[in-house]
Design an enzyme around this catalytic site. Sequence first.
Site, PDB file in Angstrom:
ATOM      1  N   SER A  13       0.822  -1.215   0.000  1.00 11.95           N
ATOM      2  CA  SER A  13       0.000   0.000   0.000  1.00 11.95           C
ATOM      3  C   SER A  13       0.858   1.267   0.000  1.00 11.95           C
ATOM      4  CB  SER A  13      -0.970  -0.001   1.187  1.00 11.95           C
ATOM      5  OG  SER A  13      -0.300   0.171   2.402  1.00 11.95           O
ATOM      6  N   ARG A  95      13.034  -7.838   4.855  1.00  7.72           N
ATOM      7  CA  ARG A  95      14.290  -8.574   4.820  1.00  7.72           C
ATOM      8  C   ARG A  95      15.356  -7.784   5.558  1.00  7.72           C
ATOM      9  NH1 ARG A  95      15.130 -13.461   3.472  1.00  7.72           N
ATOM     10  NH2 ARG A  95      17.221 -12.866   2.822  1.00  7.72           N
ATOM     11  N   HIS A 113       9.340   2.896   8.555  1.00 15.19           N
ATOM     12  CA  HIS A 113       9.248   2.008   9.715  1.00 15.19           C
ATOM     13  C   HIS A 113       8.087   2.474  10.589  1.00 15.19           C
ATOM     14  CE1 HIS A 113      10.548  -0.808  12.733  1.00 15.19           C
ATOM     15  NE2 HIS A 113      10.365   0.145  13.634  1.00 15.19           N
ATOM     16  N   GLU A 147      22.937  -0.394  10.288  1.00 14.47           N
ATOM     17  CA  GLU A 147      22.183  -0.878  11.445  1.00 14.47           C
ATOM     18  C   GLU A 147      20.676  -0.801  11.160  1.00 14.47           C
ATOM     19  OE1 GLU A 147      22.294  -0.069  16.234  1.00 14.47           O
ATOM     20  OE2 GLU A 147      23.633   1.049  14.943  1.00 14.47           O
ATOM     21  N   LEU A 148      19.962  -1.850  11.536  1.00 16.24           N
ATOM     22  CA  LEU A 148      18.524  -1.956  11.231  1.00 16.24           C
ATOM     23  C   LEU A 148      17.722  -0.814  11.865  1.00 16.24           C
ATOM     24  CD1 LEU A 148      16.339  -3.953  10.000  1.00 16.24           C
ATOM     25  CD2 LEU A 148      16.080  -4.806  12.343  1.00 16.24           C
ATOM     26  N   ASP A 149      16.960  -0.105  11.037  1.00 12.31           N
ATOM     27  CA  ASP A 149      16.026   0.935  11.501  1.00 12.31           C
ATOM     28  C   ASP A 149      16.698   2.089  12.235  1.00 12.31           C
ATOM     29  OD1 ASP A 149      13.986  -0.660  10.473  1.00 12.31           O
ATOM     30  OD2 ASP A 149      13.630  -1.657  12.391  1.00 12.31           O
ATOM     31  N   GLU A 178       1.348   6.921   6.974  1.00  8.66           N
ATOM     32  CA  GLU A 178       2.432   6.412   6.114  1.00  8.66           C
ATOM     33  C   GLU A 178       2.211   6.845   4.679  1.00  8.66           C
ATOM     34  OE1 GLU A 178       3.744   2.372   6.623  1.00  8.66           O
ATOM     35  OE2 GLU A 178       2.887   2.219   8.623  1.00  8.66           O
TER      36      GLU A 178
END
Length: 192
Positions: A13, A95, A113, A147-149, A178
């Site tokens: 979406s 992922r 996020h 680094e993630l997020d 969003e």
Amino acid sequence: MKNIVILISGGGSNMAAIVRASQQQDWAKRYNARVAAVISNKADAKGLVFARDNGIATEVLDHKQFDSREAFDAQLAQVIDRYEPALVVLAGFMRILTPGFVSRYEGRMVNIHPSLLPAFTGLHTHQRAIDAGCKFAGVTVHRVTAELDVGPILDQAVVPVLPGDTAEQLAARVLVQEHIIYPRAVLNLIKN
Ligand code: GAR
């Protein structure tokens, strides 16, 4: 032409919101930019149908067909690079990315996020916000770093957490935001 490549894993979406904004605001004519391709790691991702219906090239690369994260990311990069992207947009692409993949697209890859980063990196953000007693939750668009997020924040939107909210109710409220901030953030990047 500045090519935008969008990566999805599911409903798509956010991808659809970006495509619609690009059509409605005529990004091709005004900014020389277009959504060139939508790539999914899942063949049944619903978003692929929307992309095809809107005349956008689609690609599927099933991560289960690869022995390692590195091998998948290397092939994914090959597919992405066919479109010579000015911007790679992660839109619900579920992922974890290898450092090599992230560095290849350094400065031209963004993610959305569903939390007010730096709070609640990772999964189950809405339930965790509810469990923590947060009065507000929200969404963050950020640059992707190793680094993630955790990359630099480009935009955020805030929503209230209402008494008795379920994770699904909160997620739906966040998703509305969003769809507003992601197209705006993408446009800001391709304009500049
Ligand atoms: C969105 O809520 C997005 O913020 C989230 O997945 C959903 C995808 O929805 N992303 C993450 O959780 C990334 N860690 P969509 O496929 O309908 O755009």
